[in-house]
Design a protein around this motif. Sequence first.
Motif, PDB file in Angstrom:
ATOM      1  N   LEU A  97       0.811  -1.291   0.013  1.00 44.97           N
ATOM      2  CA  LEU A  97      -0.036  -0.139   0.036  1.00 44.97           C
ATOM      3  C   LEU A  97       0.751   1.090  -0.019  1.00 44.97           C
ATOM      4  N   GLY A  98       1.102   1.867  -1.120  1.00 49.18           N
ATOM      5  CA  GLY A  98       2.020   2.973  -1.374  1.00 49.18           C
ATOM      6  C   GLY A  98       1.230   4.042  -1.656  1.00 49.18           C
ATOM      7  N   ALA A  99       0.950   4.916  -0.542  1.00 46.08           N
ATOM      8  CA  ALA A  99       0.206   6.343  -0.485  1.00 46.08           C
ATOM      9  C   ALA A  99       0.734   7.256  -1.911  1.00 46.08           C
ATOM     10  N   GLU A 100      -0.150   7.641  -2.577  1.00 50.57           N
ATOM     11  CA  GLU A 100       0.179   8.687  -3.789  1.00 50.57           C
ATOM     12  C   GLU A 100       1.088   9.765  -3.200  1.00 50.57           C
ATOM     13  N   GLY A 101       2.356  10.118  -3.637  1.00 56.43           N
ATOM     14  CA  GLY A 101       3.168  11.115  -3.220  1.00 56.43           C
ATOM     15  C   GLY A 101       3.968  10.851  -2.332  1.00 56.43           C
ATOM     16  N   ALA A 102       3.969   9.550  -1.455  1.00 55.82           N
ATOM     17  CA  ALA A 102       4.970   9.014  -0.344  1.00 55.82           C
ATOM     18  C   ALA A 102       6.151   8.353  -0.880  1.00 55.82           C
ATOM     19  N   HIS A 104       8.773   5.121  -0.606  1.00 56.81           N
ATOM     20  CA  HIS A 104       8.769   3.791  -0.340  1.00 56.81           C
ATOM     21  C   HIS A 104       8.935   3.474   1.281  1.00 56.81           C
ATOM     22  N   ARG A 105       9.654   4.324   1.906  1.00 54.01           N
ATOM     23  CA  ARG A 105       9.913   4.006   3.514  1.00 54.01           C
ATOM     24  C   ARG A 105       8.361   4.187   3.883  1.00 54.01           C
ATOM     25  N   ASP A 106       7.499   4.725   3.458  1.00 54.83           N
ATOM     26  CA  ASP A 106       6.229   5.082   4.321  1.00 54.83           C
ATOM     27  C   ASP A 106       5.287   3.816   3.613  1.00 54.83           C
ATOM     28  N   ASP A 107       5.696   2.875   2.774  1.00 57.64           N
ATOM     29  CA  ASP A 107       4.787   1.787   2.445  1.00 57.64           C
ATOM     30  C   ASP A 107       4.443   0.660   3.535  1.00 57.64           C
ATOM     31  N   VAL A 108       3.059   0.396   3.253  1.00 61.41           N
ATOM     32  CA  VAL A 108       2.592  -0.670   4.194  1.00 61.41           C
ATOM     33  C   VAL A 108       2.600  -2.032   3.375  1.00 61.41           C
ATOM     34  N   LYS A 109       3.343  -2.849   3.876  1.00 62.01           N
ATOM     35  CA  LYS A 109       3.590  -4.362   3.141  1.00 62.01           C
ATOM     36  C   LYS A 109       2.677  -5.259   3.766  1.00 62.01           C
ATOM     37  N   GLY A 171       3.051  -3.956   9.046  1.00 57.88           N
ATOM     38  CA  GLY A 171       3.449  -2.742  10.138  1.00 57.88           C
ATOM     39  C   GLY A 171       3.448  -1.497   9.522  1.00 57.88           C
ATOM     40  N   ASN A 172       4.086  -0.431   9.976  1.00 53.69           N
ATOM     41  CA  ASN A 172       4.570   0.658   9.037  1.00 53.69           C
ATOM     42  C   ASN A 172       3.148   1.603   8.909  1.00 53.69           C
ATOM     43  N   ALA A 173       1.988   1.133   9.572  1.00 55.64           N
ATOM     44  CA  ALA A 173       0.762   1.912   9.223  1.00 55.64           C
ATOM     45  C   ALA A 173       0.786   3.213   9.947  1.00 55.64           C
TER      46      ALA A 173
END
Length: 219
Positions: A97-102, A104-109, A171-173
């Motif tokens: 789940l890669g938010a638009e404009g964010a 890759h470190r902020d992705d939720v896998k 994680g990473n949510a």
Amino acid sequence: MDRVRVVRTLSAVGLAMTVWTGAVACGSGAEESPYVGAGEVCGGVFSGPLEKTVETVTGATSFDRSDGKGLDRVTEAIEKGHESGRSWATGADLCVLGAEGAGHRDDVKISFSVYAPQDLGDTQLRGGARMFSLGKEATAGPVGARINFECVSPRLDGSKERPARIKGGFGNAKDRGPAPENLAANLTLAHAASLAVAEKLGCEDNGGLPKKPDLRPLP
């Protein structure tokens, strides 16, 4: 006669140009956006009522488009991991789940793997995480959730005697704090993803995962 031929030629050229222009317009109009809404992420696993939960958990409403083949990759990885006979095995991402404009470190896998028996029973919960009655073991915290369950399926040789041990979660949510409703939202996504994997594998009784999860944390 010459004038008639000229008129017909010009008409034919005009018709061809019209058709070509229309084709170009149709082609450009059919171009896919690189972003999708919450209902299309993870191959549509969360389409419907869970779309709002995806947005709440991630803090985003638009996500990078993926190929939608995550379920196939996960189930193939689980099959290979179980076939290896090892106590644990790496798996695959159901989706990112890669938010638009964010970045890759902020992705939720949302990922799945084969876990070892000794991985269960870790009662050292940190950061406000709680345990839940779901599968073999389930935990949820402010930034993620995990579910461990077992699967007996015709697709997994020998699973009648040795069920496949499957772990799924993320994680990473977006950190929304340890309030019960935040943990429940994270667990809801982990459950929906795990149930989709169990159904794809053809697990008996869906690996012990109910259609509607119990979202009350254990005492």
